[in-house]
Each structure stands twice: as C-alpha cells, then as structure tokens.
Design a protein around this motif. Structure first.
Motif, mmCIF file in Angstrom:
data_model
loop_
_atom_site.group_PDB
_atom_site.id
_atom_site.type_symbol
_atom_site.label_atom_id
_atom_site.label_comp_id
_atom_site.label_asym_id
_atom_site.label_seq_id
_atom_site.Cartn_x
_atom_site.Cartn_y
_atom_site.Cartn_z
ATOM 1 N N MET A 1 0.849 -1.182 0.000
ATOM 2 C CA MET A 1 0.000 0.000 0.000
ATOM 3 C C MET A 1 0.890 1.240 0.000
ATOM 4 O O MET A 1 2.029 1.193 0.434
ATOM 5 C CB MET A 1 -0.894 0.019 1.240
ATOM 6 C CG MET A 1 -1.758 -1.226 1.404
ATOM 7 S SD MET A 1 -2.962 -1.454 0.112
ATOM 8 C CE MET A 1 -4.240 -0.373 0.658
ATOM 9 N N GLN A 2 0.365 2.341 -0.485
ATOM 10 C CA GLN A 2 1.112 3.597 -0.438
ATOM 11 C C GLN A 2 0.164 4.752 -0.216
ATOM 12 O O GLN A 2 -0.998 4.699 -0.578
ATOM 13 C CB GLN A 2 1.940 3.813 -1.704
ATOM 14 C CG GLN A 2 1.123 4.043 -2.947
ATOM 15 C CD GLN A 2 2.001 4.191 -4.180
ATOM 16 O OE1 GLN A 2 3.175 3.902 -4.145
ATOM 17 N NE2 GLN A 2 1.415 4.632 -5.259
ATOM 18 N N TYR A 3 0.685 5.810 0.415
ATOM 19 C CA TYR A 3 -0.108 7.001 0.663
ATOM 20 C C TYR A 3 -0.054 7.896 -0.565
ATOM 21 O O TYR A 3 1.007 8.128 -1.132
ATOM 22 C CB TYR A 3 0.417 7.769 1.880
ATOM 23 C CG TYR A 3 -0.356 9.041 2.113
ATOM 24 C CD1 TYR A 3 -1.626 9.003 2.678
ATOM 25 C CD2 TYR A 3 0.157 10.268 1.732
ATOM 26 C CE1 TYR A 3 -2.360 10.156 2.866
ATOM 27 C CE2 TYR A 3 -0.565 11.432 1.921
ATOM 28 C CZ TYR A 3 -1.823 11.372 2.485
ATOM 29 O OH TYR A 3 -2.552 12.515 2.665
ATOM 30 N N VAL A 4 -1.205 8.400 -0.980
ATOM 31 C CA VAL A 4 -1.299 9.271 -2.143
ATOM 32 C C VAL A 4 -1.955 10.579 -1.704
ATOM 33 O O VAL A 4 -3.000 10.566 -1.047
ATOM 34 C CB VAL A 4 -2.142 8.601 -3.261
ATOM 35 C CG1 VAL A 4 -2.294 9.520 -4.456
ATOM 36 C CG2 VAL A 4 -1.528 7.277 -3.660
ATOM 37 N N TYR B 1 -9.448 13.852 -7.409
ATOM 38 C CA TYR B 1 -9.131 12.518 -6.905
ATOM 39 C C TYR B 1 -8.838 12.581 -5.408
ATOM 40 O O TYR B 1 -8.101 13.446 -4.959
ATOM 41 C CB TYR B 1 -7.922 11.935 -7.639
ATOM 42 C CG TYR B 1 -8.143 11.780 -9.110
ATOM 43 C CD1 TYR B 1 -8.906 10.731 -9.607
ATOM 44 C CD2 TYR B 1 -7.613 12.695 -10.008
ATOM 45 C CE1 TYR B 1 -9.120 10.592 -10.966
ATOM 46 C CE2 TYR B 1 -7.820 12.569 -11.371
ATOM 47 C CZ TYR B 1 -8.579 11.509 -11.845
ATOM 48 O OH TYR B 1 -8.797 11.380 -13.185
ATOM 49 N N GLY C 1 -5.255 9.246 0.160
ATOM 50 C CA GLY C 1 -5.421 8.150 1.112
ATOM 51 C C GLY C 1 -4.443 7.035 0.859
ATOM 52 O O GLY C 1 -3.463 7.191 0.142
ATOM 53 N N ILE C 2 -4.731 5.894 1.434
ATOM 54 C CA ILE C 2 -3.899 4.710 1.287
ATOM 55 C C ILE C 2 -4.510 3.839 0.195
ATOM 56 O O ILE C 2 -5.684 3.480 0.257
ATOM 57 C CB ILE C 2 -3.831 3.917 2.604
ATOM 58 C CG1 ILE C 2 -3.242 4.761 3.723
ATOM 59 C CG2 ILE C 2 -3.041 2.632 2.421
ATOM 60 C CD1 ILE C 2 -1.758 4.943 3.671
ATOM 61 N N PHE C 3 -3.701 3.512 -0.809
ATOM 62 C CA PHE C 3 -4.165 2.726 -1.948
ATOM 63 C C PHE C 3 -3.177 1.602 -2.254
ATOM 64 O O PHE C 3 -1.997 1.706 -1.911
ATOM 65 C CB PHE C 3 -4.301 3.611 -3.196
ATOM 66 C CG PHE C 3 -5.375 4.662 -3.064
ATOM 67 C CD1 PHE C 3 -6.686 4.348 -3.320
ATOM 68 C CD2 PHE C 3 -5.052 5.951 -2.675
ATOM 69 C CE1 PHE C 3 -7.685 5.311 -3.201
ATOM 70 C CE2 PHE C 3 -6.033 6.939 -2.563
ATOM 71 C CZ PHE C 3 -7.353 6.597 -2.821
ATOM 72 N N PRO C 4 -3.615 0.546 -2.948
ATOM 73 C CA PRO C 4 -2.668 -0.486 -3.384
ATOM 74 C C PRO C 4 -1.574 0.134 -4.241
ATOM 75 O O PRO C 4 -1.848 0.946 -5.118
ATOM 76 C CB PRO C 4 -3.531 -1.461 -4.181
ATOM 77 C CG PRO C 4 -4.923 -1.230 -3.696
ATOM 78 C CD PRO C 4 -4.987 0.234 -3.336
#
Length: 73
Positions: free
Chosen positions: A55-58, A64, A67-70
């Motif tokens: 996961m990574q923070y965007v 858009y 948040g945290i996304f794959p």
C-alpha cells in the motif's frame, strides 16, 4: 528496487507474525537473520509500514481523493 537480502528478512517478519509469534521472539530471530534495527518498536514499525504490505499514501489531486491505496510498482 527491491533489496532481496532485506526483503527476505521483511518476509520472514510478516510470515512469523501471521503465525501469532510474539514480537520479542520475532525481534530475536530477525536479529539472528541480520536485521540491524534495534529498539522496542522496530518490528512494529516494519509491520505497520504501508509500503511493505503493498500500500502507499497518495496526496489528493484535483478531483481525486487522497489516502492509502494499493501500490503499483
């Protein structure tokens, strides 16, 4: 780029954690495998670091959400 030596230790930490091994035992065994971090929360930081679990923070951008996304590598 993945450092395979360090990745093996991180995989080990996650594998034994998922088998309900206590953190202090994980820390001892990881140190025997070359884990160089010390401190009371070193293992907990590895387990809670989003990038290690894919996961990574965007940051939010235009319309858009952030948040945290794959992670896509």
């Amino acid at each position: 780029m993945i450092n395979e030596t360090e990745a093996a230790t991180v995989r080990f930490i996650f594998d034994v954690y998922l088998k309900n091994t206590p953190i202090y035992i994980i820390a001892e065994q990881a140190k025997e495998r070359g884990f160089k971090r010390s401190g009371n929360v070193a293992i907990q930081r590895i387990l809670s670091y989003p990038l290690y679990v894919g996961m990574q923070y965007v940051e939010p951008f235009k319309n858009y959400p952030g948040g945290i996304f794959p992670a896509i590598h």
